[in-house]
Design a protein around this motif. Structure first.
Motif, PDB file in Angstrom:
ATOM      1  N   ALA A 148       0.770  -1.121  -0.110  1.00 11.36           N
ATOM      2  CA  ALA A 148       0.015  -0.050   0.166  1.00 11.36           C
ATOM      3  C   ALA A 148       0.860   1.178   0.170  1.00 11.36           C
ATOM      4  O   ALA A 148       0.591   2.307  -0.764  1.00 11.36           O
ATOM      5  CB  ALA A 148      -1.163   0.168   1.328  1.00 11.36           C
ATOM      6  N   ARG A 149       1.803   1.241   0.811  1.00 17.24           N
ATOM      7  CA  ARG A 149       2.722   2.390   0.631  1.00 17.24           C
ATOM      8  C   ARG A 149       3.427   2.675  -0.610  1.00 17.24           C
ATOM      9  O   ARG A 149       3.709   3.956  -0.918  1.00 17.24           O
ATOM     10  CB  ARG A 149       3.872   2.224   1.621  1.00 17.24           C
ATOM     11  N   VAL A 150       3.856   1.816  -1.301  1.00 12.64           N
ATOM     12  CA  VAL A 150       4.390   1.774  -2.667  1.00 12.64           C
ATOM     13  C   VAL A 150       3.318   2.505  -3.377  1.00 12.64           C
ATOM     14  O   VAL A 150       3.741   3.454  -4.012  1.00 12.64           O
ATOM     15  CB  VAL A 150       4.808   0.623  -3.273  1.00 12.64           C
ATOM     16  N   PHE A 151       1.814   2.147  -3.338  1.00 16.00           N
ATOM     17  CA  PHE A 151       0.994   2.881  -4.345  1.00 16.00           C
ATOM     18  C   PHE A 151       0.945   4.358  -3.797  1.00 16.00           C
ATOM     19  O   PHE A 151       0.506   4.954  -4.488  1.00 16.00           O
ATOM     20  CB  PHE A 151      -0.339   1.906  -4.359  1.00 16.00           C
ATOM     21  N   LEU A 152       0.662   4.371  -2.600  1.00 24.06           N
ATOM     22  CA  LEU A 152       0.513   5.644  -1.765  1.00 24.06           C
ATOM     23  C   LEU A 152       1.609   6.642  -2.531  1.00 24.06           C
ATOM     24  O   LEU A 152       1.228   7.984  -2.744  1.00 24.06           O
ATOM     25  CB  LEU A 152       0.664   5.599  -0.506  1.00 24.06           C
ATOM     26  N   THR A 153       2.972   6.243  -2.424  1.00 20.51           N
ATOM     27  CA  THR A 153       3.905   7.134  -2.933  1.00 20.51           C
ATOM     28  C   THR A 153       3.754   7.559  -4.276  1.00 20.51           C
ATOM     29  O   THR A 153       3.860   8.573  -4.720  1.00 20.51           O
ATOM     30  CB  THR A 153       5.191   6.376  -2.841  1.00 20.51           C
ATOM     31  N   GLU A 154       3.426   6.502  -5.230  1.00 19.14           N
ATOM     32  CA  GLU A 154       2.981   6.803  -6.452  1.00 19.14           C
ATOM     33  C   GLU A 154       1.880   7.763  -6.702  1.00 19.14           C
ATOM     34  O   GLU A 154       2.006   8.734  -7.681  1.00 19.14           O
ATOM     35  CB  GLU A 154       2.775   5.483  -7.511  1.00 19.14           C
TER      36      GLU A 154
END
Length: 214
Positions: A148-154
């Motif tokens: 989820a954090r990877v996608f939040l960053t993007e």
């Protein structure tokens, strides 16, 4: 390696029969936890569904709480992998859009839960249980938050004017909508003609994209 060491290694390695029994137990636990929740699925019920003795459920799965956590984690790595592979492919093709990012997160889950057979369908319901009960927060943090954090960053990168709090809030709304859609498809079918996973994904994407941009 001495003959004695080789014998000890063979004794430690689980047999194909043991591995098959463990998978059968995990499959049964997944189905029952998904159908009945944590409280509603007893070790006895899981053993009966897997056609094994109760002692074997404890041997392969540990306590009921440990078994629940193991079953949730079992498919989490695959789900994370296919989501991040989709994201990597999209990034390689050029600058990302919000819709592409959301699609890379949503589409793999919708496809697996609707087209992946009974096991993935049950897993979708199981994740819904985990996401709706705060006591399973440690499991969610361990199994799902890193991706989820990877996608939040993007998402933050393509929406620099939007606060992190708002993005995180809409991300949670998106996950809730995704889980509700995939676990309540029977309800949708009762109200309208059945749709494909692709149709449902597109409708969910349009809904979520509008929310992030609102």
């Amino acid at each position: 390696m001495t003959e004695k060491s080789q014998e000890k290694q063979r004794q430690r390695a689980p047999s194909k029969r043991s591995l098959a029994t463990r998978e059968r137990i995990f499959d049964a636990a997944e189905q029952l936890f998904a159908e009945r929740g944590f409280e509603g699925a007893s070790i006895r019920d899981i053993a009966k569904a897997a056609d094994v003795q109760g002692a074997l459920v404890n041997h392969h799965g540990g306590s009921k709480e440990v078994l629940f956590a193991t079953v949730v984690a079992r498919r989490a790595d695959e789900l994370a992998r296919i989501r991040q592979e989709a994201l990597a492919q999209a990034k390689a093709a050029g600058p990302l859009t919000l819709r592409q990012i959301l699609s890379c997160f949503i589409a793999p889950f919708v496809d697996r839960t609707l087209n992946g057979g009974a096991t993935w369908s049950a897993y979708g319901r199981l994740i819904a249980h985990v996401s709706s009960d705060i006591r399973w927060q440690p499991i969610a943090q361990r199994c799902f938050d890193p991706t989820a954090r990877v996608f939040l960053t993007e998402i933050s990168a393509v929406l620099p004017e939007v606060s992190q709090h708002k993005i995180s809030t809409h991300f949670v709304f998106m996950v809730s909508a995704m889980l509700a859609l995939c676990t309540s498809r029977w309800r949708i079918a009762g109200l309208a003609e059945a749709e494909t996973a692709e149709d449902l994904t597109e409708e969910l994407l349009a809904f979520c994209e509008a929310g992030f941009k609102s």
